[in-house]
Write a protein that holds these residues in place. Structure first.
Motif, short mmCIF file in Angstrom:
data_model
loop_
_atom_site.label_atom_id
_atom_site.label_comp_id
_atom_site.label_asym_id
_atom_site.label_seq_id
_atom_site.Cartn_x
_atom_site.Cartn_y
_atom_site.Cartn_z
N ILE A 38 -46.31 -2.10 55.59
CA ILE A 38 -47.71 -1.91 55.92
C ILE A 38 -47.91 -0.61 56.70
CG2 ILE A 38 -49.65 -2.84 57.27
CD1 ILE A 38 -48.60 -5.62 56.62
N SER A 39 -46.92 -0.27 57.52
CA SER A 39 -47.11 0.93 58.34
C SER A 39 -46.79 2.22 57.61
CB SER A 39 -46.27 0.83 59.61
OG SER A 39 -44.93 1.10 59.32
N ARG A 55 -37.74 -1.80 53.38
CA ARG A 55 -38.60 -1.92 54.55
C ARG A 55 -39.05 -3.35 54.71
NH1 ARG A 55 -42.06 2.53 56.31
NH2 ARG A 55 -41.00 4.48 55.82
N THR A 56 -39.20 -3.80 55.95
CA THR A 56 -39.76 -5.13 56.16
C THR A 56 -41.24 -5.09 55.83
OG1 THR A 56 -40.26 -4.54 58.43
CG2 THR A 56 -38.17 -5.67 58.05
N GLY A 112 -41.25 -9.79 59.75
CA GLY A 112 -39.89 -9.26 59.71
C GLY A 112 -39.19 -9.52 58.39
N HIS A 113 -39.88 -10.14 57.45
CA HIS A 113 -39.23 -10.45 56.17
C HIS A 113 -39.20 -9.23 55.27
CE1 HIS A 113 -39.69 -14.56 57.49
NE2 HIS A 113 -39.05 -14.98 56.41
N HIS A 114 -38.34 -9.32 54.28
CA HIS A 114 -38.28 -8.27 53.27
C HIS A 114 -39.05 -8.73 52.03
CE1 HIS A 114 -35.41 -5.32 54.91
NE2 HIS A 114 -35.03 -6.33 55.65
N PRO A 115 -39.56 -7.77 51.26
CA PRO A 115 -40.38 -8.14 50.10
C PRO A 115 -39.74 -9.18 49.19
CG PRO A 115 -40.47 -5.78 50.41
CD PRO A 115 -39.50 -6.31 51.43
#
Lengths: 275, 267, 293
Positions: free
Chosen positions: B101-102, B95-96, B133-136
């Motif tokens: 967060i969502s 997830r981005t 829009g970044h990934h962890p």
């Protein structure tokens, strides 16, 4: 992981292609050398007889002339492989989800599933022939399905249960239902494991379908084509048929790999990290 | 402190593991009022993380009572009255940042518009605007923890439980995030229960520091922190800060901490 | 006051006995479930006269206990007992598989080491090594057997070569991954000792790759048995299990239990090889297997 956030480096078209060329040029060179060896080294220098490995050009011309029969035989066997793959993998995934839900049961059965993977399934080909009839595709489909079943089951189960405990605690803090935990955490976590197994299974399914033919099968299938060509001393045809089997196996594998690339775009192994 | 004001009320709580063989917590009683920032500090193995998890109904106590927001801990968890942050960010690679967060919002069934609005708010709160829009794996450890905090606060819980959230980060990042966390705390007005093994962090952040003794964990002392709000970088150089740190350290010693946790030697 | 609660450890013997009994109970349970499933399916299908997916009768699904009993009957009139024949066949196939495994694992390992050290070879050869596994070995087996026959190599050894063909690939792939999986910190330590490439290989990379290697060996153990059986079949080598399968297949309608018994023996052989690798792993690696992706 303390990599600072950075834009993914792009570079000019030329340098990108140049970097990629480095990756595939050696393979192309080896390909060329291999063909050259097949054409000249093996027949002329090593004097390998025609019935062991005919010259490359001979096999290729037969490949072209017989392409109709060869490809329809290939398609026939390929359908059996894909059907077996679909059957075996879907049952395995379903059972893996069930077993992961009841961890005790899953844990108890794991060693047996792993041991069952060690059984030479192919030895059951004569029995499936007896069950479904020599000519029926089902006898090969079942073999392919069983070949796919165990690797996918073991790996999917491993993936579904390899979720990190803190992640489960987080889900508990959200009062998440079991279904939600599966949907949002377990299944995505298991995808890398599942795809590895699916790639292995794709090759096994194709091989299983062809090998199954050797214990008896329809004349429209690839394995029987090879056998009958050999018995008629048409070695070029036999090798052309073997080539078709190989190409189809590679195609099946590649198709899964492409799907994997999309499904696992986020995973370290597909992040395009230069290794 | 009247019972009505208490967000968390713990009465005579005990926890034993392994069929009674190991007593992690013994007879803990504590109240946390609304808007407080309470740190739990103690030597390794004193049960502070266990205590936090009992408040969050992730583990069950052996005896004693826990009320959160006037309800049982279990009811509070089912009603999603708290957010939790762990030492590791526990973000999902697939997830981005925005979608991470969502996650709780999706599970609460919020519609897309509402989620998008809230994500924007949270991202601004933790100051990660251009990274939605970044990934962890594209973020540093500190940034990942900020995402984790944003996620914990996304559904505006009354209570925030934090288990050594900055423990894995370097000192500089930790100090900066401490200030960030205090800013967020004052902006959202939430109540925070914060587990740490750093004395200076506990004193810097909290309104009260609860010192736990070595196993079996008992309350060895409670130190009210009367430093001025809002705390700033300068607070760390205030003489009163050093006095409070010493006070906490002495109570840790008295509580049986074999190793006094020096700031400089924290891993 | 350092009152740290000390847990008195349980008597190790008691724990181990309980664990062993537990595992034994599960084993019995699984065996009973499988037996029950077989006989239950059989009874139900015959009782209801269902013909999908296949007709169930004494020929297609003999009773399990009858299959077991068949082992102690002569396979042919006045011939040796089935179990004797299968025992010798199994030994013959086991020899082919074991030698094939040894050859394949060694070749696979060396290949993996070479590919790990020479990136260009890796890029050049790896695609073809992967592709090689898509060639149905059963089709090539007769050619290999005849071709090697020109060099006066014993029949069983030729089949061992075929088994090696199926064995080397997992070992190569996993050797490659394992050698590349050394911790960066550990590598830096080695460099600080100015260790040669060779030393790094043997002192660091190979030991780090052991879990991966054993993971591969488990797959290869099975593959070598499969390769041996498949290698015998089209090459008309009668002494092994492959030959027994072909033979009993011909007379399946007359006496199905022989073929079933052969399959059970083949399954047992596969499992035996697998368990052997697991045992060796437990001794060599000294931690739980199954922890490597």
């Amino acid at each position: 992981m303390s990599v600072m956030a950075q834009p993914i480096p792009q570079g000019t078209i030329v340098s990108r292609v140049g970097r990629r060329a480095q990756d595939w040029i050696p393979a192309v060179v080896v390909f060329g050398l291999g063909i050259a060896a097949w054409q000249w080294l093996i027949p002329d220098v090593f004097h390998v007889q025609r019935f062991l490995l005919p010259r490359f050009s001979a096999v290729m011309s037969t490949f072209w002339h017989e392409r109709g029969t060869l490809w329809s035989a290939g398609w026939f066997t390929f359908k059996e492989a894909v059907a077996g793959f679909a059957l075996g993998c879907s049952v395995a995934l379903a059972i893996a989800v069930v077993l992961s839900r009841w961890k005790r049961v899953g844990g108890a059965f794991m060693p047996y599933a792993i041991a069952a993977n060690a059984i030479p399934i192919i030895a059951f080909a004569p029995i499936t022939n007896a069950w479904f009839g020599l000519l029926s595709p089902w006898s090969k489909i079942v073999i392919a399905a069983v070949l796919c079943f165990f690797p996918v089951l073991v790996n999917a189960l491993r993936g579904l249960t390899s979720v990190d405990p803190e992640s489960l605690e987080l889900m508990r803090s959200y009062a998440a239902s079991e279904r939600a935990v599966y949907r949002r955490v377990r299944i995505p976590t298991s995808l890398p494991f599942v795809f590895t197994a699916l790639k292995v299974a794709s090759v096994l399914a194709m091989i299983g379908a062809v090998v199954g033919d050797y214990f008896g099968g329809s004349t429209r299938s690839l394995g029987v084509q090879v056998q009958s060509s050999v018995s008629l001393s048409q070695f070029e045809t036999a090798w052309a048929a073997i080539l078709v089997a190989s190409i189809l196996g590679i195609a099946f594998y590649t198709a899964i790999a492409v799907v994997e690339r999309f499904a696992l775009a986020w995973h370290p192994s597909t992040r395009g990290a230069s290794e | 402190m009247s019972a009505n004001d208490a967000v968390v009320s713990i009465r005579r709580l005990s926890k034993a593991f392994g069929g009674g063989r190991v007593t992690a917590l013994q007879d803990i009683s504590l109240e946390v009022a609304r808007g407080e920032f309470v740190s739990l500090i103690g030597p390794s193995g004193c049960g502070k993380s266990t205590l936090l998890r009992i408040v969050g109904d992730i583990i069950e106590p052996t005896s004693g009572e826990v009320t959160v927001n006037g309800k049982t801990a279990r009811r509070a968890r089912l009603d999603r009255d708290y957010g939790i942050v762990f030492q590791s960010p526990v973000l999902y690679d697939w997830r981005t940042v925005a979608k991470n967060i969502s996650l709780p919002l999706e599970m609460l069934g919020w519609d897309r518009a509402r989620r998008t609005a809230r994500i924007k708010e949270m991202v601004e709160l933790v100051e990660l605007e251009s990274f939605e829009g970044h990934h962890p794996w594209q973020l540093s450890g500190g940034m990942q923890q900020r995402v984790s905090i944003a996620r914990a606060l996304s559904f505006e819980p009354a209570l925030l439980l934090m288990d050594e959230p900055f423990g894995a980060l370097d000192e500089m990042t930790r100090e900066r995030l401490n200030l960030e966390l205090l800013r967020i705390w004052s902006e959202t007005g939430s109540t925070v229960v914060f587990v740490t093994h750093s004395i200076s962090e506990a004193v810097f952040l909290s309104t009260r520091v609860v010192v736990l003794s070595a196993r079996p964990g008992r309350i060895a002392g409670i130190v009210p922190v009367d430093l001025a709000q809002p705390r700033t970088a300068a607070t760390r150089e205030d003489p009163r800060f050093f006095e409070l740190v010493t006070d906490v350290r002495e109570r840790l010693h008295a509580g049986g901490a074999d190793e006094v946790l020096e700031e400089a030697t924290l891993e | 006051m350092s009152a740290i609660a000390v847990e008195r450890p349980r008597e190790p013997r008691a724990e181990r006995v309980r664990a062993a009994l537990g595992r034994g109970a599960v084993f019995v349970l699984v065996a009973a479930l499988l037996w029950g499933a077989w006989e239950g399916y059989r009874w139900l299908w015959m009782h209801e006269h269902w013909t999908k997916p296949f007709l169930v009768d004494d020929i297609s699904m003999p009773h399990l206990h009858l299959i077991a009993r068949q082992l102690f009957e002569p396979a042919r009139v006045n011939g040796p007992l089935l179990i004797t024949i299968l025992w010798h066949s199994a030994l013959f196939t086991a020899k082919e598989a074991a030698v094939g495994f040894a050859i394949g694992a060694s070749v696979g390992f060396v290949l993996g080491v070479v590919l790990a050290h020479f990136r260009i070879l890796q890029r050049g050869l790896l695609p073809y090594i992967v592709a090689s596994q898509t060639i149905p070995i059963i089709a090539i087996a007769p050619m290999v057997v005849v071709g090697l026959g020109n060099y006066n190599i014993a029949a069983w050894l030729r089949v061992a070569v075929i088994a090696a063909y199926l064995t080397f690939f997992p070992v190569t792939v996993n050797t490659l991954r394992g050698l590349q999986s050394a911790e960066p910190r550990a590598l830096e330590l080695m460099h600080s000792y100015a260790a040669s490439r060779w030393a790094i290989l043997w002192k660091l990379r190979v030991p780090s790759s052991l879990p991966y290697l054993f993971s591969a060996f488990k797959v290869s153990a099975t593959a070598s048995v499969v390769g041996a059986i498949i290698g015998e079949a089209p090459s008309s080598i009668p002494n092994g299990l492959g030959g027994a399968i072909i033979n009993f297949n011909q007379y399946y309608a007359l006496e199905p239990k022989n073929l079933w018994a052969t399959n059970l023996v083949a399954a047992a052989l596969g499992i035996f090889f697998f368990v052997a690798v697991v045992v060796v792993e437990k001794l060599v690696v000294r931690r739980a297997p199954e922890h490597v992706a």
